[in-house]
Structure formats: structure tokens, C-alpha cells
Write an enzyme that holds these catalytic residues in place. Structure first.
Site, PDB file in Angstrom:
ATOM      1  N   GLN A   1      69.923  33.068  40.303  1.00 36.19           N
ATOM      2  CA  GLN A   1      70.429  34.413  40.558  1.00 36.19           C
ATOM      3  C   GLN A   1      71.829  34.562  39.996  1.00 36.19           C
ATOM      4  O   GLN A   1      72.627  33.626  40.015  1.00 36.19           O
ATOM      5  CB  GLN A   1      70.473  34.703  42.065  1.00 36.19           C
ATOM      6  CG  GLN A   1      70.953  36.109  42.404  1.00 36.19           C
ATOM      7  CD  GLN A   1      71.028  36.351  43.900  1.00 36.19           C
ATOM      8  OE1 GLN A   1      72.065  36.136  44.517  1.00 36.19           O
ATOM      9  NE2 GLN A   1      69.926  36.792  44.489  1.00 36.19           N
TER      10      GLN A   1
ATOM     11  N   ASP B   1      67.146  35.304  48.989  1.00 39.62           N
ATOM     12  CA  ASP B   1      68.314  36.133  48.673  1.00 39.62           C
ATOM     13  C   ASP B   1      69.340  36.133  49.804  1.00 39.62           C
ATOM     14  O   ASP B   1      70.374  36.785  49.707  1.00 39.62           O
ATOM     15  CB  ASP B   1      67.851  37.566  48.381  1.00 39.62           C
ATOM     16  CG  ASP B   1      68.944  38.431  47.774  1.00 39.62           C
ATOM     17  OD1 ASP B   1      69.660  37.947  46.878  1.00 39.62           O
ATOM     18  OD2 ASP B   1      69.078  39.600  48.201  1.00 39.62           O
TER      19      ASP B   1
ATOM     20  N   SER C   1      73.588  41.430  44.613  1.00 36.08           N
ATOM     21  CA  SER C   1      72.703  40.723  43.690  1.00 36.08           C
ATOM     22  C   SER C   1      72.487  41.580  42.440  1.00 36.08           C
ATOM     23  O   SER C   1      72.300  42.793  42.541  1.00 36.08           O
ATOM     24  CB  SER C   1      71.352  40.443  44.353  1.00 36.08           C
ATOM     25  OG  SER C   1      71.504  39.685  45.535  1.00 36.08           O
TER      26      SER C   1
END
Length: 296
Positions: A276, A202, A226
Site C-alpha cells: 500500500q 487496511d 490510503s
């Protein structure tokens, strides 16, 4: 090793009761909890309740910003214990509300047909400057707290193949190659290595969606976060060995950036795939043609 020990400590959750765990956040200069931390801790909680198999896929949603000053409670739901696949659902809770949701599936090793994408060409990580060496030339005149944040010791050694001014970026194609590994050796637990890579995955992925728009990491004209995160673990690996993180952003629209990543070992073996979608929302009035904040 101090910062790496700190990361391993973050991933060593406290078991409060059957299926209930508590995690903490580091004392860092953050307005919200780092998404990779919550995802990694949630996978630890799920894995602590699984007796056989290792995680082969996870799907997660970031629901609310996490408060870095308070502990996070992780509740595990043992959805299914099958003959082959085991499924767990984890909810992360703060202030009585869910901030994160993860579903993970575990499977013992099996054999079957195999193929993979080839690894992109990239220079060896040892030939690339460290993060500190990369960023220091651009820190003249920045506030002291920003300099301290950008040059702090890191548990994850990150070495981008291409690096530009993080405060005044130029437009680039939405693709990047980044070598990553822990800053030192870690124990042999496969689950631990997977959780560390969840944490690291991430760190730079959503940035790929900002490259064509020259959006700086600290651009106050944009709100970035995110939204969801999915990972598939294809083959064994070690997080304390170099992994090439090949990232691309096929699309950005609706104030959301869509990104994909693949992690390869040094010998070219594809070990993890990541997808993502993240929020890239202009703050304030925008230009109708470009979608960017007016004057940006």
C-alpha cells in the site's frame, strides 16, 4: 458477535441488477468511509460474478473520500472469462462520481513449485493483551467521544506485539507485528474470508510509515489516507483463525508512505502479501530540513 454480524452484513451486498450492487456503511463516528470497507465490498461484488476460481490478486486505487451517510454503488465489468484466469473490474460510485477502482483476478486451484519467506518470531496472540486492555491506560483526560471510539467493540480482534501511547508516540523503526482475526467464527465461504482480510488489511498498514516520525493517529498536523492497495492471496486460510500481520515501511517521501505486509497462519504458512501507498501530508507550513509541520 453483534459487531461481527454487522461486518458480515456490510459485506452482504444488495444486487440491484446484473453486474450492479449496492453497499452501505455502518453508523459510526467517521468523516469518510473506511478504505478497507470499500475494498472488501468491491471484492464481494467482483466475486459474485465469478463462477469458478478464487481471487489470487487485486489492485485498487482510492480516488475520492467516501460519504458514510450514503449508499455506495458498485458496477462490475466482466473483463475476461478465460480457460484459467477470470478478470473483473469494479468501480465504486457515490454522488455520480467514482470514489474507488478495483481490478481482481480469479484462478482455480493449481499445483506448481512452492517456497515462501519464513514467519517472523512473535509471542502467541493469547499471551498479548486485548486492544481495550492496551489502550485504556492512555485514555485519562481524553474527550468522551474519543474514549468511546477507542474502546468500542470491534469485529476484528487486533493484538499488536509492541504497543505505545497512541496520543504521544515515540520514534520507532518502521516495522510492526500484529495478530488479527475476527472476533468470532464466520461461515466457510473462501471469498468471505478473503474479503474480511481485505477489510482488515487496511486497518494498521499505513500507520507503519508514521512510526519513525512519531506521528499520532489523530495528529491534526497531518492529512492521512490510503491511495492505493494491492494484495496477493498465496494459500488458503481462515480469517477467524489468528493471522500474524508482519508490516514494514521501506520508504516515505513526497508526502507518501510506502508500506508492505505479509500475513502468516499460526503454523508459519505465508498466505497473503499486501502493498500500500498512503498519503502522509503535512498540513500548513513545513520545516525545509525535516519536512514536518513547523512546531510539530
Amino acid at each position: 458477535m453483534d459487531v461481527l454480524t454487522g461486518l458480515l452484513g456490510l459485506l452482504d451486498l444488495e444486487e440491484l441488477e446484473v453486474n450492479i450492487f449496492r453497499g452501505r456503511s455502518p453508523k459510526e463516528f467517521r468523516q469518510r468511509v473506511f478504505g478497507g470497507q470499500v475494498a472488501g465490498q468491491a471484492l464481494v461484488a467482483a466475486g459474485r460474478t465469478v463462477e469458478r476460481g478464487i481471487v489470487h490478486s487485486l489492485h485498487a486505487y482510492f480516488l475520492r473520500p467516501g460519504d458514510p451517510t450514503k449508499p455506495i454503488l458498485y458496477e462490475v465489468d466482466r473483463i475476461r472469462d478465460g480457460k484459467t484466469f477470470t478478470t473483473r473490474r469494479v468501480v465504486a460510485i457515490q454522488h455520480g462520481r467514482a470514489i474507488f477502482h478495483l481490478s481482481a483476478s480469479f484462478q482455480p486451484p493449481e499445483t506448481g513449485p512452492e517456497h515462501q519467506l519464513p514467519m517472523p518470531e512473535a509471542p502467541p496472540p493469547e499471551t498479548l493483551p486485548s486492544w481495550r486492555e492496551r489502550v485504556e491506560p492512555f485514555l485519562g483526560g481524553v474527550p468522551a467521544e474519543v474514549r468511546k471510539w477507542m474502546t468500542r467493540d470491534r469485529a476484528i480482534d487486533v493484538r499488536p506485539v509492541v504497543f505505545g501511547d497512541p496520543f504521544h508516540p515515540v520514534r520507532r523503526n518502521p516495522q510492526q507485528l500484529v495478530w488479527i482475526k475476527t472476533s468470532g467464527p464466520i461461515p466457510d465461504s473462501p471469498l468471505l474470508h478473503q474479503c474480511v482480510v481485505v477489510y482488515a488489511s487496511d486497518m494498521s498498514l499505513l500507520d507503519t510509515a508514521t512510526l519513525p516520525h512519531a506521528i499520532a493517529w489523530n495528529d491534526r498536523n497531518y492529512q492521512m489516507a490510503s491511495l492505493d492497495h494491492a494484495m496477493w492471496f498465496h494459500r488458503p486460510f481462515r480469517a477467524d483463525d489468528w493471522l500474524l500481520y508482519a508490516q514494514t515501511s521501506p520508504s516515505a517521501s513526497g508526502a507518501r508512505g510506502f508500506c508492505m505486509g505479509h500475513l502468516f497462519t499460526r503454523d508459519g504458512t505465508l498466505v497473503v502479501s499486501v502493498v500500500q501507498e498512503g498519503l502522509v501530508r503535512p498540513v500548513g507550513p513545513t520545516d525545509g530540513e525535516t519536512g514536518k509541520p513547523r512546531g510539530a
